[in-house]
Structures are given as structure tokens and as C-alpha cells.
Motif scaffolding. Structure first.
Motif, PDB file in Angstrom:
ATOM      1  N   GLN A 315       0.831  -1.208   0.000  1.00 12.42           N
ATOM      2  CA  GLN A 315       0.000   0.000   0.000  1.00 12.42           C
ATOM      3  C   GLN A 315       0.863   1.255   0.000  1.00 12.42           C
ATOM      4  OE1 GLN A 315      -2.175  -1.050   3.551  1.00 12.42           O
ATOM      5  NE2 GLN A 315      -4.002  -1.654   2.402  1.00 12.42           N
ATOM      6  N   ALA A 316       1.998   1.192   0.687  1.00 12.57           N
ATOM      7  CA  ALA A 316       2.904   2.343   0.701  1.00 12.57           C
ATOM      8  C   ALA A 316       3.459   2.623  -0.693  1.00 12.57           C
ATOM      9  CB  ALA A 316       4.046   2.097   1.683  1.00 12.57           C
ATOM     10  N   TRP A 317       3.838   1.578  -1.427  1.00 13.66           N
ATOM     11  CA  TRP A 317       4.321   1.780  -2.789  1.00 13.66           C
ATOM     12  C   TRP A 317       3.247   2.440  -3.650  1.00 13.66           C
ATOM     13  CZ3 TRP A 317       8.960   1.276  -5.212  1.00 13.66           C
ATOM     14  CH2 TRP A 317       9.993   0.665  -4.501  1.00 13.66           C
ATOM     15  N   HIS A 318       2.001   2.039  -3.492  1.00 10.91           N
ATOM     16  CA  HIS A 318       0.918   2.631  -4.286  1.00 10.91           C
ATOM     17  C   HIS A 318       0.668   4.084  -3.879  1.00 10.91           C
ATOM     18  CE1 HIS A 318      -1.175  -1.257  -5.876  1.00 10.91           C
ATOM     19  NE2 HIS A 318       0.138  -1.307  -5.972  1.00 10.91           N
ATOM     20  N   ARG A 319       0.824   4.388  -2.600  1.00 11.06           N
ATOM     21  CA  ARG A 319       0.597   5.760  -2.124  1.00 11.06           C
ATOM     22  C   ARG A 319       1.746   6.696  -2.497  1.00 11.06           C
ATOM     23  NH1 ARG A 319      -2.582   5.759   2.800  1.00 11.06           N
ATOM     24  NH2 ARG A 319      -1.743   7.833   3.290  1.00 11.06           N
ATOM     25  N   LEU A 320       2.969   6.198  -2.434  1.00 13.78           N
ATOM     26  CA  LEU A 320       4.142   7.059  -2.563  1.00 13.78           C
ATOM     27  C   LEU A 320       4.657   7.178  -3.998  1.00 13.78           C
ATOM     28  CD1 LEU A 320       6.054   5.849   0.614  1.00 13.78           C
ATOM     29  CD2 LEU A 320       4.781   7.983   0.344  1.00 13.78           C
ATOM     30  N   THR A 321       4.385   6.192  -4.833  1.00 14.18           N
ATOM     31  CA  THR A 321       4.821   6.267  -6.223  1.00 14.18           C
ATOM     32  C   THR A 321       3.823   7.122  -6.989  1.00 14.18           C
ATOM     33  OG1 THR A 321       5.794   4.077  -6.021  1.00 14.18           O
ATOM     34  CG2 THR A 321       5.471   4.917  -8.243  1.00 14.18           C
ATOM     35  N   LEU A 322       4.225   8.343  -7.313  1.00 17.48           N
ATOM     36  CA  LEU A 322       3.279   9.383  -7.726  1.00 17.48           C
ATOM     37  C   LEU A 322       3.231   9.590  -9.235  1.00 17.48           C
ATOM     38  CD1 LEU A 322       4.260  11.916  -4.921  1.00 17.48           C
ATOM     39  CD2 LEU A 322       2.278  10.411  -4.956  1.00 17.48           C
ATOM     40  N   THR A 323       3.692   8.616 -10.006  1.00 20.14           N
ATOM     41  CA  THR A 323       3.658   8.779 -11.458  1.00 20.14           C
ATOM     42  C   THR A 323       2.233   9.054 -11.922  1.00 20.14           C
ATOM     43  OG1 THR A 323       3.441   6.392 -11.686  1.00 20.14           O
ATOM     44  CG2 THR A 323       5.642   7.291 -11.884  1.00 20.14           C
ATOM     45  N   SER A 324       2.082  10.071 -12.744  1.00 20.70           N
ATOM     46  CA  SER A 324       0.820  10.511 -13.365  1.00 20.70           C
ATOM     47  C   SER A 324      -0.213  10.989 -12.351  1.00 20.70           C
ATOM     48  CB  SER A 324       0.211   9.397 -14.237  1.00 20.70           C
ATOM     49  OG  SER A 324      -0.433   8.409 -13.445  1.00 20.70           O
ATOM     50  N   GLN A 325       0.217  11.417 -11.159  1.00 20.61           N
ATOM     51  CA  GLN A 325      -0.718  11.963 -10.166  1.00 20.61           C
ATOM     52  C   GLN A 325      -0.528  13.470 -10.056  1.00 20.61           C
ATOM     53  OE1 GLN A 325      -1.195   9.995  -6.445  1.00 20.61           O
ATOM     54  NE2 GLN A 325      -0.851   7.959  -7.273  1.00 20.61           N
ATOM     55  N   LEU A 326      -1.447  14.217 -10.639  1.00 18.40           N
ATOM     56  CA  LEU A 326      -1.400  15.678 -10.592  1.00 18.40           C
ATOM     57  C   LEU A 326      -1.685  16.164  -9.168  1.00 18.40           C
ATOM     58  CD1 LEU A 326      -3.399  16.400 -13.866  1.00 18.40           C
ATOM     59  CD2 LEU A 326      -0.945  16.669 -13.538  1.00 18.40           C
ATOM     60  N   PRO A 327      -1.125  17.312  -8.759  1.00 20.51           N
ATOM     61  CA  PRO A 327      -0.227  18.166  -9.539  1.00 20.51           C
ATOM     62  C   PRO A 327       1.251  17.807  -9.374  1.00 20.51           C
ATOM     63  CG  PRO A 327      -0.750  19.250  -7.490  1.00 20.51           C
ATOM     64  CD  PRO A 327      -1.495  17.933  -7.469  1.00 20.51           C
ATOM     65  N   ILE A 328       1.560  16.833  -8.498  1.00 26.11           N
ATOM     66  CA  ILE A 328       2.963  16.546  -8.214  1.00 26.11           C
ATOM     67  C   ILE A 328       3.676  16.000  -9.438  1.00 26.11           C
ATOM     68  CG2 ILE A 328       4.527  15.166  -6.791  1.00 26.11           C
ATOM     69  CD1 ILE A 328       2.511  15.319  -4.545  1.00 26.11           C
ATOM     70  N   SER A 329       3.014  15.115 -10.166  1.00 24.84           N
ATOM     71  CA  SER A 329       3.600  14.580 -11.393  1.00 24.84           C
ATOM     72  C   SER A 329       2.685  14.891 -12.568  1.00 24.84           C
ATOM     73  CB  SER A 329       3.794  13.070 -11.290  1.00 24.84           C
ATOM     74  OG  SER A 329       4.224  12.546 -12.532  1.00 24.84           O
ATOM     75  N   GLN A 330       3.268  15.434 -13.626  1.00 20.35           N
ATOM     76  CA  GLN A 330       2.513  15.748 -14.829  1.00 20.35           C
ATOM     77  C   GLN A 330       2.677  14.693 -15.918  1.00 20.35           C
ATOM     78  OE1 GLN A 330       3.767  19.702 -15.905  1.00 20.35           O
ATOM     79  NE2 GLN A 330       3.148  20.572 -13.932  1.00 20.35           N
ATOM     80  N   ALA A 331       3.352  13.592 -15.581  1.00 19.81           N
ATOM     81  CA  ALA A 331       3.518  12.515 -16.551  1.00 19.81           C
ATOM     82  C   ALA A 331       2.171  11.889 -16.874  1.00 19.81           C
ATOM     83  CB  ALA A 331       4.467  11.457 -15.993  1.00 19.81           C
ATOM     84  N   LYS A 332       2.009  11.445 -18.109  1.00 18.32           N
ATOM     85  CA  LYS A 332       0.730  10.848 -18.500  1.00 18.32           C
ATOM     86  C   LYS A 332       0.658   9.360 -18.179  1.00 18.32           C
ATOM     87  CE  LYS A 332       2.205  10.252 -23.342  1.00 18.32           C
ATOM     88  NZ  LYS A 332       1.904  10.618 -24.747  1.00 18.32           N
ATOM     89  N   GLY A 333       1.790   8.763 -17.810  1.00 14.20           N
ATOM     90  CA  GLY A 333       1.755   7.348 -17.472  1.00 14.20           C
ATOM     91  C   GLY A 333       3.070   6.872 -16.905  1.00 14.20           C
ATOM     92  N   GLY A 334       3.013   5.772 -16.190  1.00  9.50           N
ATOM     93  CA  GLY A 334       4.220   5.182 -15.634  1.00  9.50           C
ATOM     94  C   GLY A 334       4.012   3.709 -15.348  1.00  9.50           C
ATOM     95  N   VAL A 335       5.112   3.013 -15.110  1.00  9.97           N
ATOM     96  CA  VAL A 335       5.053   1.601 -14.738  1.00  9.97           C
ATOM     97  C   VAL A 335       6.131   1.310 -13.692  1.00  9.97           C
ATOM     98  CG1 VAL A 335       6.556   0.894 -16.662  1.00  9.97           C
ATOM     99  CG2 VAL A 335       5.043  -0.775 -15.582  1.00  9.97           C
ATOM    100  N   SER A 336       5.739   0.576 -12.656  1.00 10.30           N
ATOM    101  CA  SER A 336       6.669   0.131 -11.617  1.00 10.30           C
ATOM    102  C   SER A 336       6.804  -1.380 -11.746  1.00 10.30           C
ATOM    103  CB  SER A 336       6.137   0.500 -10.228  1.00 10.30           C
ATOM    104  OG  SER A 336       5.974   1.901 -10.107  1.00 10.30           O
ATOM    105  N   VAL A 337       8.038  -1.851 -11.968  1.00  8.35           N
ATOM    106  CA  VAL A 337       8.280  -3.265 -12.246  1.00  8.35           C
ATOM    107  C   VAL A 337       9.230  -3.838 -11.196  1.00  8.35           C
ATOM    108  CG1 VAL A 337       9.054  -4.936 -13.948  1.00  8.35           C
ATOM    109  CG2 VAL A 337       8.010  -2.806 -14.704  1.00  8.35           C
TER     110      VAL A 337
END
Length: 376
Positions: A315-337
């Protein structure tokens, strides 16, 4: 009589040394059947001409690293399965997990190492089988954990060559942009198109290869090694994350727990990053569902209110990995592998996930190789 005993002792010592030298030089390759299957876990979005992010979560074991050819066979089988399902094209960005290159340290070793019962026993075989390289590495080792430093450093030159040949070769073979997970090397850099090592500290670094198989830019060094690694690995906390132009857009790479720090997303925003790859690794078979232990000895960013033990590791990884979460990240997509498999008595956790539109799309399975695809 004394001279005779001395002569016999000298001859026995020479015979023992010769036998040991011949033993260390012998590297038989035993027969090994590898599971080449991989299942589709997540397919998000609609196919278009924008390209796609393709995460490959492999399931690896020490014997997969007995030779670069064996590892290539397994990873190529994964990529071929993805191609057969229509997930590989000229704009595909493939992302592999953290430390997939680090285990090249055990490539080309004796059967006794792969058959060891524990990681400690395996590392003992590594040292005994490469005495001169180990002694040189131990003399150059830094920090309090000199043995761990030496194990990682002793074959660094060969590891750098195998890493580029293997992952650059896969990128060219399948015509993709490939984020080659990560590898621990001393002072890695790219010069004249070749990955090289230096005499300094060890860094956990990731390199991206283009469709022609050549490196794109310099290695991205991890800036916040986790607590159980920071006594061995160097950190680059003044280094801004690199952004690389790819056929699918501008790509940033955050290694492991670097993805927990909002400051790096803002730095990627400033460079126009559109996509973010997170190669990751979680040690311990059951760690993903255990209470999160926090920033592991590092200061918690002021923007983060999450407290140790409040949620599980996953749950921490899902909360803290902020790829594509506005306004902190403006990326349109990401992947954690995440790297999965079993390395002697060390299991692994981590369930890979796609990030898109402020949401996470996780792989719910704990075992087996997995494909995660995001159409852009």
C-alpha cells in the motif's frame, strides 16, 4: 631427513596450488530447464500510434545467470510472447526491474555456487573460485561492509560488458527502447558509446538502450538506496533525474525508493517528462503484505504524512509512487516493475503496477512472470 621432508612438503604444496588453480579455471555448464512462460497481468488503454509502456516482471533464479546466453534466452522468450500478443512496436518502451543486471556478478561460475543453500555460502564460493579478483576487490573496498563491497566490485568490468551486450542486444533484436532495470557498478559512465566503470564508490544505476542497441544518455544513479544497502552503495542526492527522448515521449527513470520522493517528480516536470519508469525490488517473500517500515533510516519528505506501520509495504508503494498523479507529477503514465524469484535463501516480494490518470492498475498475482502494458 629434514631436507627430504621439506622437499616432500614443497612438492605437496605445489601440487595443491596447481590443483586449486585448475579447479578455479574449470567452469562446467550443467543442463538446465528454464520456465519461459509469461502471463499478461494488465493491459490498460486503447492501441493507437502513440506507443506503449511495457513492464516485464521476470521470475529469475541463480541458474538463469549461469551464462549471459541463458538469461538472454529467458528474457527474449518474454519479449517474443509480448510481440506475439501485439505489444511490441517501434514506439514500445520496455521496462525491466531493479537489480536484474546486478546478479551478473554470478555469471560464469562453478556449479557449487548455484547449488548453495544460502546467499552467504554462494558468496563464499564466489570468492574461493576467483581468489585474485576477490583479493584485489577487497583491497579496493570501501565502507564498513567491505566483504559486500568486494563481492559487488570483483567482476565489475565483465558485468558492465555483459550488461550492455545483453540488454543493448535485446533492444536491437526487438526494435524497442529498453530501460535495463539496474546494475551495481563502481562509478559507471558511458564514454564513446560504451558503459565503463571507475575506481570510486558503487552505485545502483540504470541505463536506457535505444532501438539500435546503443545507450541513450548517461546511467541514472539511484539517489536514495534503501537502509540495508546504504552502507555499501553510494548516493547521488544532488543529481537531477535524467530525461530521455524516446519515440513514445520524454522518459524519466526513478530507481526503487527514489520514486517515493515528490521532489524528483517536480524535477521531472521541469524537464517535460511524459513517462516514468520505476525499476524496483522488495526483499523478502512476505514483505509486500507486512507493515511498511518507513523511509528506512532516511528523513521523511515534508509533503509525506504516511507513518511507519500505518499501511502495508504494498500500500505504501501505491501511495508514494506518484507517477501521473497531478499536480505533483505531470507525466501521463508510468510503470513500476519488481524483480521476482528466489536467490538462495532470499525471496522477493513486490507486485508490479501501471500508473495512469491518477490511478494504479496492479498485478494481483504474487508468483510467475508477468506482462503489464499501458497504451499511450
Amino acid at each position: 631427513m629434514r631436507k627430504l621432508l621439506y622437499l616432500l612438503f614443497s612438492l605437496a604444496s605445489i601440487a595443491a596450488l596447481v590443483t586449486y588453480a585448475l579447479w578455479t579455471a574449470d567452469r562446467p555448464a550443467g543442463h538446465y530447464l528454464s520456465d519461459l512462460r509469461i502471463n499478461l497481468a494488465v493491459d490498460q488503454g486503447i492501441p493507437a500510434d502513440q506507443g506503449n509502456l511495457l513492464g516485464i516482471q521476470p521470475e529469475l533464479f541463480p541458474t538463469d545467470y549461469q551464462s549471459p546466453e541463458r538469461l538472454h534466452r529467458k528474457l527474449a522468450a518474454y519479449l517474443q510472447a509480448a510481440r506475439d500478443q501485439g505489444f511490441v512496436n517501434e514506439k514500445t518502451i520496455v521496462v525491466l526491474p531493479e537489480h536484474i543486471g546486478t546478479w551478473l556478478m554470478i555469471s560464469g561460475e562453478k556449479d557449487e555456487l548455484y547449488q548453495a543453500g544460502t546467499l552467504k555460502e554462494a558468496m563464499n564460493w564466489l570468492a574461493v573460485s576467483n581468489p585474485l579478483a576477490f583479493i584485489r576487490a577487497l583491497l579496493a573496498a570501501e565502507g564498513d561492509k567491505r566483504l559486500d563491497d568486494a563481492y559487488l566490485r570483483m567482476k565489475a568490468q565483465g558485468m558492465a560488458h555483459e550488461y550492455q551486450a545483453l540488454f543493448g542486444g535485446l533492444a536491437k533484436e526487438f526494435g524497442v527502447t529498453l530501460v535495463a532495470g539496474s546494475i551495481v557498478l563502481p562509478e559507471p559512465s558511458v564514454s564513446e558509446g560504451e558503459l565503463r566503470i571507475g575506481p570510486g564508490a558503487l552505485y545502483n544505476s540504470s541505463l536506457v538502450f535505444g532501438r539500435d542497441g546503443r545507450p541513450l544518455g548517461q546511467p541514472q544513479r539511484q539517489q536514495h538506496p534503501v537502509f540495508d544497502q546504504h552502507e555499501v552503495l553510494g548516493s547521488e542526492r544532488s543529481d537531477t533525474p535524467h530525461v530521455i527522448d524516446t519515440p513514445a515521449g520524454r522518459l524519466g527513470v526513478l530507481i526503487g525508493s527514489d520514486s517515493w520522493y515528490p521532489v524528483y517528480y517536480r524535477q521531472l516536470n521541469e524537464q517535460g517528462a511524459q513517462l516514468i519508469a520505476v525499476p524496483a525490488f522488495v526483499l523478502g517473500r512476505d514483505t509486500w503484505n507486512e507493515p511498511w517500515s518507513g523511509y528506512k533510516g532516511l528523513s521523511t519528505p515534508s509533503e509525506v504524512s504516511l507513518k511507519p506501520g500505518e499501511v502495508s509495504e504494498g500500500q505504501a508503494w501505491h501511495r508514494l509512487t506518484l507517477t501521473s498523479q497531478l499536480p505533483i507529477s505531470q507525466a501521463k503514465g508510468g510503470v513500476s516493475v519488481f524483480l521476482r524469484g528466489q536467490f538462495w535463501d532470499n525471496g522477493s516480494a513486490g507486485q508490479s503496477f501501471i500508473s495512469h490518470g491518477g490511478q494504479h492498475f496492479p498485478d494481483g498475482e504474487a508468483r510467475g512472470a508477468r506482462l503489464l502494458n499501458l497504451w499511450l
